[in-house]
Motif scaffolding. Structure first.
Motif, mmCIF file in Angstrom:
data_model
loop_
_atom_site.group_PDB
_atom_site.id
_atom_site.type_symbol
_atom_site.label_atom_id
_atom_site.label_comp_id
_atom_site.label_asym_id
_atom_site.label_seq_id
_atom_site.Cartn_x
_atom_site.Cartn_y
_atom_site.Cartn_z
ATOM 1 N N GLY A 41 0.779 -1.228 0.000
ATOM 2 C CA GLY A 41 0.000 0.000 0.000
ATOM 3 C C GLY A 41 0.814 1.284 0.000
ATOM 4 O O GLY A 41 0.246 2.378 0.129
ATOM 5 N N LYS A 42 2.124 1.150 -0.158
ATOM 6 C CA LYS A 42 3.003 2.322 -0.147
ATOM 7 C C LYS A 42 3.758 2.439 -1.457
ATOM 8 O O LYS A 42 3.822 1.498 -2.243
ATOM 9 C CB LYS A 42 4.017 2.200 1.006
ATOM 10 C CG LYS A 42 3.388 2.159 2.378
ATOM 11 C CD LYS A 42 2.905 3.524 2.800
ATOM 12 C CE LYS A 42 2.467 3.528 4.254
ATOM 13 N NZ LYS A 42 1.992 4.861 4.682
ATOM 14 N N GLY A 43 4.349 3.599 -1.654
ATOM 15 C CA GLY A 43 5.203 3.770 -2.811
ATOM 16 C C GLY A 43 6.608 3.260 -2.548
ATOM 17 O O GLY A 43 6.980 3.021 -1.388
ATOM 18 N N PRO A 44 7.399 3.058 -3.603
ATOM 19 C CA PRO A 44 8.794 2.631 -3.408
ATOM 20 C C PRO A 44 9.563 3.644 -2.575
ATOM 21 O O PRO A 44 9.442 4.848 -2.772
ATOM 22 C CB PRO A 44 9.331 2.569 -4.844
ATOM 23 C CG PRO A 44 8.125 2.382 -5.702
ATOM 24 C CD PRO A 44 7.039 3.149 -5.020
ATOM 25 N N TYR B 35 4.244 6.691 -13.354
ATOM 26 C CA TYR B 35 4.434 5.269 -13.627
ATOM 27 C C TYR B 35 3.130 4.533 -13.367
ATOM 28 O O TYR B 35 2.296 4.963 -12.594
ATOM 29 C CB TYR B 35 5.479 4.662 -12.680
ATOM 30 C CG TYR B 35 6.896 5.121 -12.863
ATOM 31 C CD1 TYR B 35 7.389 6.229 -12.168
ATOM 32 C CD2 TYR B 35 7.767 4.425 -13.701
ATOM 33 C CE1 TYR B 35 8.708 6.630 -12.314
ATOM 34 C CE2 TYR B 35 9.089 4.823 -13.843
ATOM 35 C CZ TYR B 35 9.548 5.924 -13.152
ATOM 36 O OH TYR B 35 10.858 6.319 -13.297
ATOM 37 N N GLN B 37 2.036 0.479 -12.131
ATOM 38 C CA GLN B 37 2.568 -0.766 -11.582
ATOM 39 C C GLN B 37 1.488 -1.834 -11.652
ATOM 40 O O GLN B 37 0.413 -1.688 -11.059
ATOM 41 C CB GLN B 37 3.021 -0.578 -10.125
ATOM 42 C CG GLN B 37 3.699 -1.812 -9.551
ATOM 43 C CD GLN B 37 4.210 -1.583 -8.142
ATOM 44 O OE1 GLN B 37 3.544 -0.964 -7.315
ATOM 45 N NE2 GLN B 37 5.402 -2.081 -7.859
ATOM 46 N N PHE B 90 1.872 5.569 -9.811
ATOM 47 C CA PHE B 90 2.818 6.249 -8.932
ATOM 48 C C PHE B 90 3.415 7.459 -9.621
ATOM 49 O O PHE B 90 3.771 7.408 -10.799
ATOM 50 C CB PHE B 90 3.952 5.305 -8.519
ATOM 51 C CG PHE B 90 3.523 4.240 -7.546
ATOM 52 C CD1 PHE B 90 3.238 2.958 -7.985
ATOM 53 C CD2 PHE B 90 3.415 4.531 -6.197
ATOM 54 C CE1 PHE B 90 2.835 1.979 -7.094
ATOM 55 C CE2 PHE B 90 3.011 3.549 -5.296
ATOM 56 C CZ PHE B 90 2.720 2.281 -5.748
ATOM 57 N N HIS B 103 11.997 10.143 -5.913
ATOM 58 C CA HIS B 103 11.173 10.114 -4.710
ATOM 59 C C HIS B 103 9.739 9.843 -5.136
ATOM 60 O O HIS B 103 9.202 10.561 -5.971
ATOM 61 C CB HIS B 103 11.248 11.450 -3.974
ATOM 62 C CG HIS B 103 12.633 11.811 -3.564
ATOM 63 N ND1 HIS B 103 13.101 11.622 -2.277
ATOM 64 C CD2 HIS B 103 13.663 12.340 -4.259
ATOM 65 C CE1 HIS B 103 14.353 12.026 -2.213
ATOM 66 N NE2 HIS B 103 14.725 12.465 -3.391
ATOM 67 N N PHE B 104 9.119 8.833 -4.528
ATOM 68 C CA PHE B 104 7.795 8.391 -4.946
ATOM 69 C C PHE B 104 6.701 8.794 -3.970
ATOM 70 O O PHE B 104 6.929 8.884 -2.759
ATOM 71 C CB PHE B 104 7.775 6.861 -5.083
ATOM 72 C CG PHE B 104 8.468 6.356 -6.298
ATOM 73 C CD1 PHE B 104 9.840 6.163 -6.308
ATOM 74 C CD2 PHE B 104 7.754 6.080 -7.453
ATOM 75 C CE1 PHE B 104 10.490 5.696 -7.440
ATOM 76 C CE2 PHE B 104 8.388 5.605 -8.591
ATOM 77 C CZ PHE B 104 9.749 5.424 -8.588
ATOM 78 N N GLY B 105 5.489 8.982 -4.535
ATOM 79 C CA GLY B 105 4.301 9.096 -3.707
ATOM 80 C C GLY B 105 3.795 7.716 -3.336
ATOM 81 O O GLY B 105 4.400 6.700 -3.726
ATOM 82 N N ASP B 106 2.686 7.657 -2.612
ATOM 83 C CA ASP B 106 2.144 6.380 -2.151
ATOM 84 C C ASP B 106 1.139 5.765 -3.115
ATOM 85 O O ASP B 106 0.543 4.730 -2.800
ATOM 86 C CB ASP B 106 1.519 6.539 -0.766
ATOM 87 C CG ASP B 106 2.562 6.558 0.337
ATOM 88 O OD1 ASP B 106 2.278 7.097 1.415
ATOM 89 O OD2 ASP B 106 3.678 6.033 0.097
ATOM 90 N N ARG B 109 -4.701 3.873 -6.491
ATOM 91 C CA ARG B 109 -5.199 2.576 -6.975
ATOM 92 C C ARG B 109 -6.456 2.832 -7.783
ATOM 93 O O ARG B 109 -7.451 3.296 -7.244
ATOM 94 C CB ARG B 109 -5.484 1.651 -5.797
ATOM 95 C CG ARG B 109 -5.875 0.240 -6.211
ATOM 96 C CD ARG B 109 -5.990 -0.667 -4.988
ATOM 97 N NE ARG B 109 -4.746 -0.797 -4.270
ATOM 98 C CZ ARG B 109 -3.782 -1.643 -4.563
ATOM 99 N NH1 ARG B 109 -3.934 -2.474 -5.588
ATOM 100 N NH2 ARG B 109 -2.676 -1.693 -3.847
#
Lengths: 114, 113
Positions: A41-44, B35, B37, B90, B103-106, B109
Protein backbone atom coordinates in the motif's frame (compact mmCIF):
# COMPACT_ATOMS: atom_id res chain seq x y z
CA UNK A 1 17.27 -5.67 -24.64
CA UNK A 2 17.26 -3.11 -21.93
CA UNK A 3 15.77 -4.64 -18.84
CA UNK A 4 16.53 -5.32 -15.24
CA UNK A 5 16.21 -9.05 -14.93
CA UNK A 6 14.72 -9.44 -11.50
CA UNK A 7 11.92 -11.97 -11.14
CA UNK A 8 9.48 -11.93 -8.30
CA UNK A 9 10.49 -14.83 -6.08
CA UNK A 10 10.01 -14.86 -2.33
CA UNK A 11 12.96 -14.95 -0.01
CA UNK A 12 12.09 -16.28 3.44
CA UNK A 13 14.50 -15.65 6.30
CA UNK A 14 14.53 -15.96 10.05
CA UNK A 15 14.61 -12.81 12.12
CA UNK A 16 18.21 -11.95 12.92
CA UNK A 17 19.68 -13.70 9.89
CA UNK A 18 21.31 -11.84 7.01
CA UNK A 19 19.41 -11.49 3.74
CA UNK A 20 20.82 -11.29 0.24
CA UNK A 21 18.68 -10.17 -2.67
CA UNK A 22 20.14 -10.46 -6.15
CA UNK A 23 19.55 -8.63 -9.39
CA UNK A 24 20.93 -9.04 -12.91
CA UNK A 25 20.94 -6.11 -15.27
CA UNK A 26 21.36 -6.19 -19.00
CA UNK A 27 22.71 -2.81 -20.09
CA UNK A 28 26.45 -2.46 -19.63
CA UNK A 29 26.14 1.30 -20.25
CA UNK A 30 24.03 1.82 -17.12
CA UNK A 31 25.95 4.00 -14.71
CA UNK A 32 23.80 4.23 -11.63
CA UNK A 33 21.79 1.70 -9.66
CA UNK A 34 19.21 2.02 -6.92
CA UNK A 35 17.52 -0.31 -4.49
CA UNK A 36 14.00 0.47 -3.41
CA UNK A 37 11.80 -1.07 -0.72
CA UNK A 38 8.05 -1.18 -1.19
CA UNK A 39 5.68 -2.03 1.63
CA UNK A 40 2.09 -3.00 1.00
CA UNK A 41 0.00 0.00 0.00
CA UNK A 42 3.00 2.32 -0.15
CA UNK A 43 5.20 3.77 -2.81
CA UNK A 44 8.79 2.63 -3.41
CA UNK A 45 11.14 3.96 -0.76
CA UNK A 46 14.79 4.66 -1.53
CA UNK A 47 17.21 2.41 0.37
CA UNK A 48 20.64 2.81 -1.14
CA UNK A 49 22.30 3.61 -4.45
CA UNK A 50 25.63 2.97 -6.11
CA UNK A 51 27.43 4.48 -9.07
CA UNK A 52 29.24 2.42 -11.63
CA UNK A 53 32.66 3.63 -10.49
CA UNK A 54 32.16 1.79 -7.19
CA UNK A 55 31.79 -1.89 -6.37
CA UNK A 56 30.50 -1.63 -2.82
CA UNK A 57 28.57 0.83 -0.74
CA UNK A 58 27.34 0.49 2.83
CA UNK A 59 24.41 1.99 4.63
CA UNK A 60 23.09 1.55 8.14
CA UNK A 61 22.27 -2.18 7.91
CA UNK A 62 22.44 -2.53 4.18
CA UNK A 63 25.24 -3.10 1.71
CA UNK A 64 25.01 -2.97 -2.06
CA UNK A 65 27.54 -4.84 -4.20
CA UNK A 66 28.04 -4.18 -7.89
CA UNK A 67 29.82 -6.60 -10.19
CA UNK A 68 30.07 -4.94 -13.59
CA UNK A 69 31.90 -7.89 -15.13
CA UNK A 70 28.84 -10.12 -14.83
CA UNK A 71 26.30 -7.28 -14.61
CA UNK A 72 25.09 -8.29 -11.18
CA UNK A 73 23.83 -6.26 -8.26
CA UNK A 74 23.03 -7.47 -4.76
CA UNK A 75 21.49 -6.02 -1.63
CA UNK A 76 22.59 -7.41 1.69
CA UNK A 77 20.53 -6.72 4.80
CA UNK A 78 22.20 -7.48 8.11
CA UNK A 79 20.27 -8.80 11.11
CA UNK A 80 16.98 -8.87 9.23
CA UNK A 81 14.00 -7.61 11.21
CA UNK A 82 10.24 -8.11 10.75
CA UNK A 83 10.01 -4.50 9.58
CA UNK A 84 12.22 -5.43 6.62
CA UNK A 85 9.41 -7.56 5.16
CA UNK A 86 8.53 -5.93 1.84
CA UNK A 87 9.13 -6.14 -1.90
CA UNK A 88 12.58 -5.00 -2.96
CA UNK A 89 13.28 -3.58 -6.42
CA UNK A 90 16.53 -2.83 -8.12
CA UNK A 91 16.59 -0.22 -10.83
CA UNK A 92 19.24 0.78 -13.33
CA UNK A 93 19.62 4.31 -14.59
CA UNK A 94 20.10 4.93 -18.25
CA UNK A 95 20.80 8.35 -19.63
CA UNK A 96 18.84 8.95 -22.76
CA UNK A 97 16.41 11.44 -24.22
CA UNK A 98 17.52 14.00 -21.66
CA UNK A 99 15.95 12.42 -18.63
CA UNK A 100 16.77 10.16 -15.75
CA UNK A 101 15.34 6.89 -17.09
CA UNK A 102 14.98 4.16 -14.50
CA UNK A 103 14.41 0.58 -15.59
CA UNK A 104 12.84 -1.46 -12.80
CA UNK A 105 12.74 -5.15 -12.20
CA UNK A 106 9.58 -6.89 -11.02
CA UNK A 107 10.84 -7.19 -7.44
CA UNK A 108 11.67 -9.81 -4.80
CA UNK A 109 9.43 -10.34 -1.82
CA UNK A 110 11.30 -10.64 1.49
CA UNK A 111 9.40 -12.47 4.23
CA UNK A 112 10.92 -12.33 7.70
CA UNK A 113 9.78 -14.97 10.19
CA UNK A 114 10.17 -14.67 13.97
CA UNK B 1 7.62 18.56 4.38
CA UNK B 2 5.20 16.13 2.74
CA UNK B 3 7.42 15.05 -0.20
CA UNK B 4 5.31 13.65 -3.04
CA UNK B 5 1.54 13.61 -2.49
CA UNK B 6 -0.92 11.84 -4.76
CA UNK B 7 -4.69 12.30 -4.85
CA UNK B 8 -6.99 10.47 -4.83
CA UNK B 9 -5.72 7.29 -3.17
CA UNK B 10 -8.45 5.07 -4.63
CA UNK B 11 -10.93 5.44 -7.43
CA UNK B 12 -13.36 3.21 -9.32
CA UNK B 13 -14.42 4.25 -12.80
CA UNK B 14 -16.70 2.90 -15.46
CA UNK B 15 -15.33 2.26 -18.95
CA UNK B 16 -15.38 5.47 -20.96
CA UNK B 17 -15.30 7.84 -17.99
CA UNK B 18 -12.55 10.40 -17.62
CA UNK B 19 -10.55 11.49 -14.63
CA UNK B 20 -7.43 13.32 -13.55
CA UNK B 21 -4.84 12.12 -11.05
CA UNK B 22 -2.95 14.82 -9.21
CA UNK B 23 0.66 14.70 -8.06
CA UNK B 24 2.13 17.47 -5.94
CA UNK B 25 5.71 17.78 -4.65
CA UNK B 26 7.05 20.36 -2.22
CA UNK B 27 10.77 19.70 -2.77
CA UNK B 28 11.20 22.15 -5.68
CA UNK B 29 12.16 19.27 -7.95
CA UNK B 30 12.49 19.91 -11.68
CA UNK B 31 11.76 16.42 -12.96
CA UNK B 32 8.50 14.58 -12.41
CA UNK B 33 7.31 11.17 -13.61
CA UNK B 34 4.16 9.07 -13.83
CA UNK B 35 4.43 5.27 -13.63
CA UNK B 36 2.01 2.42 -13.56
CA UNK B 37 2.57 -0.77 -11.58
CA UNK B 38 0.86 -4.01 -12.51
CA UNK B 39 1.06 -7.34 -10.62
CA UNK B 40 4.32 -9.18 -11.16
CA UNK B 41 5.78 -6.37 -13.20
CA UNK B 42 8.13 -3.55 -12.53
CA UNK B 43 7.15 0.08 -12.71
CA UNK B 44 6.62 1.33 -16.26
CA UNK B 45 7.01 4.95 -17.23
CA UNK B 46 3.94 6.60 -18.76
CA UNK B 47 4.97 10.25 -19.18
CA UNK B 48 7.53 12.54 -17.62
CA UNK B 49 8.32 16.23 -17.36
CA UNK B 50 11.72 17.95 -17.24
CA UNK B 51 10.31 21.25 -16.04
CA UNK B 52 7.30 23.51 -15.82
CA UNK B 53 5.44 23.66 -19.10
CA UNK B 54 7.16 20.61 -20.61
CA UNK B 55 6.04 17.00 -20.94
CA UNK B 56 7.22 13.96 -22.88
CA UNK B 57 6.19 10.38 -23.57
CA UNK B 58 7.59 7.46 -21.65
CA UNK B 59 7.37 3.74 -22.29
CA UNK B 60 3.56 3.28 -22.20
CA UNK B 61 1.93 6.67 -23.01
CA UNK B 62 -1.11 5.55 -25.02
CA UNK B 63 -4.45 6.45 -23.46
CA UNK B 64 -2.95 9.04 -21.10
CA UNK B 65 -2.27 12.76 -21.21
CA UNK B 66 -0.31 14.94 -18.80
CA UNK B 67 0.17 18.57 -17.93
CA UNK B 68 2.74 20.50 -15.90
CA UNK B 69 1.35 24.00 -15.60
CA UNK B 70 3.05 24.59 -12.26
CA UNK B 71 6.44 23.27 -11.21
CA UNK B 72 5.06 21.54 -8.14
CA UNK B 73 2.14 19.77 -9.85
CA UNK B 74 2.03 17.03 -12.46
CA UNK B 75 -1.40 15.87 -13.63
CA UNK B 76 -2.20 12.56 -15.32
CA UNK B 77 -5.42 12.38 -17.31
CA UNK B 78 -7.43 9.49 -18.66
CA UNK B 79 -9.81 10.81 -21.31
CA UNK B 80 -11.75 7.58 -21.86
CA UNK B 81 -10.88 4.94 -19.28
CA UNK B 82 -10.46 1.32 -20.37
CA UNK B 83 -10.24 -1.85 -18.20
CA UNK B 84 -6.61 -2.26 -19.32
CA UNK B 85 -5.83 0.91 -17.39
CA UNK B 86 -6.73 -0.74 -14.09
CA UNK B 87 -3.48 -0.38 -12.17
CA UNK B 88 -1.69 1.38 -9.37
CA UNK B 89 -0.26 4.71 -10.49
CA UNK B 90 2.82 6.25 -8.93
CA UNK B 91 4.23 9.70 -9.27
CA UNK B 92 7.91 10.45 -8.65
CA UNK B 93 10.26 13.42 -8.76
CA UNK B 94 13.97 14.20 -8.84
CA UNK B 95 15.85 17.50 -8.48
CA UNK B 96 17.31 17.24 -11.97
CA UNK B 97 18.22 14.59 -14.47
CA UNK B 98 21.63 13.50 -13.35
CA UNK B 99 22.01 10.38 -11.25
CA UNK B 100 19.67 10.91 -8.34
CA UNK B 101 17.11 8.62 -6.71
CA UNK B 102 13.52 9.28 -7.58
CA UNK B 103 11.17 10.11 -4.71
CA UNK B 104 7.79 8.39 -4.95
CA UNK B 105 4.30 9.10 -3.71
CA UNK B 106 2.14 6.38 -2.15
CA UNK B 107 0.15 5.73 -5.30
CA UNK B 108 -3.38 5.89 -6.64
CA UNK B 109 -5.20 2.58 -6.97
CA UNK B 110 -7.48 2.83 -9.99
CA UNK B 111 -10.06 0.21 -11.00
CA UNK B 112 -11.97 0.46 -14.24
CA UNK B 113 -15.07 -1.67 -14.63
Amino acid sequence: GESVGLHLPTLSVQEGDNSIINCAYSNSASDYFIWYKQESGKGPQFIIDIRSNMDKRQGQRVTVLLNKTVKHLSLQIAATQPGDSAVYFCAENMEGGGYNKLIFGAGTRLAVHP
Amino acid sequence: NAGVTQTPKFRVLKTGQSMTLLCAQDMNHEYMYWYRQDPGMGLRLIHYSVGEGTTAKGEVPDGYNVSRLKKQNFLLGLESAAPSQTSVYFCASTPFHSNQPQHFGDGTRLSIL
